[in-house]
Design an enzyme around this catalytic site. Sequence first.
Site, PDB file in Angstrom:
ATOM      1  N   ILE A 150      17.789   1.757  16.766  1.00 60.70           N
ATOM      2  CA  ILE A 150      18.463   3.052  16.682  1.00 60.70           C
ATOM      3  C   ILE A 150      19.037   3.426  18.042  1.00 60.70           C
ATOM      4  O   ILE A 150      18.327   3.443  19.053  1.00 60.70           O
ATOM      5  CB  ILE A 150      17.492   4.155  16.216  1.00 60.70           C
ATOM      6  CG1 ILE A 150      16.872   3.779  14.877  1.00 60.70           C
ATOM      7  CG2 ILE A 150      18.198   5.500  16.122  1.00 60.70           C
ATOM      8  CD1 ILE A 150      15.732   4.680  14.469  1.00 60.70           C
ATOM      9  N   MET A 177      12.248   3.987  23.717  1.00 60.09           N
ATOM     10  CA  MET A 177      12.510   3.304  24.975  1.00 60.09           C
ATOM     11  C   MET A 177      13.293   4.240  25.890  1.00 60.09           C
ATOM     12  O   MET A 177      14.406   4.646  25.559  1.00 60.09           O
ATOM     13  CB  MET A 177      13.327   2.031  24.731  1.00 60.09           C
ATOM     14  CG  MET A 177      12.580   0.983  23.948  1.00 60.09           C
ATOM     15  SD  MET A 177      13.650  -0.435  23.576  1.00 60.09           S
ATOM     16  CE  MET A 177      14.640   0.250  22.247  1.00 60.09           C
ATOM     17  N   GLY A 231      18.770   3.569  26.671  1.00 62.06           N
ATOM     18  CA  GLY A 231      17.942   4.585  26.018  1.00 62.06           C
ATOM     19  C   GLY A 231      18.039   4.562  24.513  1.00 62.06           C
ATOM     20  O   GLY A 231      19.111   4.697  23.965  1.00 62.06           O
ATOM     21  N   SER A 232      16.928   4.379  23.815  1.00 58.99           N
ATOM     22  CA  SER A 232      17.012   4.180  22.378  1.00 58.99           C
ATOM     23  C   SER A 232      15.629   4.151  21.736  1.00 58.99           C
ATOM     24  O   SER A 232      14.636   4.520  22.357  1.00 58.99           O
ATOM     25  CB  SER A 232      17.752   2.872  22.103  1.00 58.99           C
ATOM     26  OG  SER A 232      17.357   1.887  23.032  1.00 58.99           O
ATOM     27  N   ARG A 233      15.581   3.650  20.495  1.00 60.78           N
ATOM     28  CA  ARG A 233      14.328   3.656  19.741  1.00 60.78           C
ATOM     29  C   ARG A 233      14.339   2.529  18.726  1.00 60.78           C
ATOM     30  O   ARG A 233      15.387   2.120  18.228  1.00 60.78           O
ATOM     31  CB  ARG A 233      14.201   5.011  19.047  1.00 60.78           C
ATOM     32  CG  ARG A 233      13.109   5.133  18.014  1.00 60.78           C
ATOM     33  CD  ARG A 233      13.084   6.555  17.496  1.00 60.78           C
ATOM     34  NE  ARG A 233      12.725   6.620  16.097  1.00 60.78           N
ATOM     35  CZ  ARG A 233      12.714   7.734  15.387  1.00 60.78           C
ATOM     36  NH1 ARG A 233      13.068   8.862  15.945  1.00 60.78           N
ATOM     37  NH2 ARG A 233      12.370   7.710  14.124  1.00 60.78           N
TER      38      ARG A 233
END
Length: 217
Positions: free
Chosen positions: A156, A98, A186-188
């Site tokens: 994450i 993301m 901002g991430s995953r």
Amino acid sequence: MGIHKEGYLIILIAFIALGIISPVTGLIPMPLWLHYVVWGLLVLMFVWIVRFFRSPKRLVVPDESLVLSPADGKIVAIEEVAEPEFFQGKRRQISVFMSPNNVHVNWAPVSGSVCYMKYHPGKYLVAWHPKSSVENERTTIVIENARGTQVLVRQIAGAMARRIVCYAREGNNIRQGDEIGFIKFGSRVDVFLPLDAVVKVSLNQKVSGKLTVLAEM
């Protein structure tokens, strides 16, 4: 389209800051056009913060045979890996990255009971780093569906994200498409599936949370 509850306080603080900083910059000696540029940038920053916390309304008809994307973003990994935390064996991993411009709500990819949930403090490597799944700040959630199949979802944190919010708790029953959390800036999200799951997405494909089918089981 609404504003997610995780953004209420941050948006309020940003609004107050905008109201304080804007008149203060007017006291600084500079050309008039530069004042307009500064004010314009401040307004754009505020609009971006509000936009970051947007929460789209999407309808889902639960389907036990499908695994839906838990987040908006781009597919950055599809691979067979060893999952050491819960399964301690090989699983099919699908990762959604993301960017700061994506919606950052996380949704349940399947329906079932939360049989495991654990938060891990950690580093803040860039979200696409191979070791981010095991070294970054993260939350692991395992959902067991009515067939007894277990799906692991891992939130994450990335280099910009410093706070993971998780709503799932062990013992909770959740429906496919229910909110399970939010990751800020901002991430995953990684999804770990049985090896016989049939993957329906490809690398670099853009996906939409609650709408895109990641796999069939």
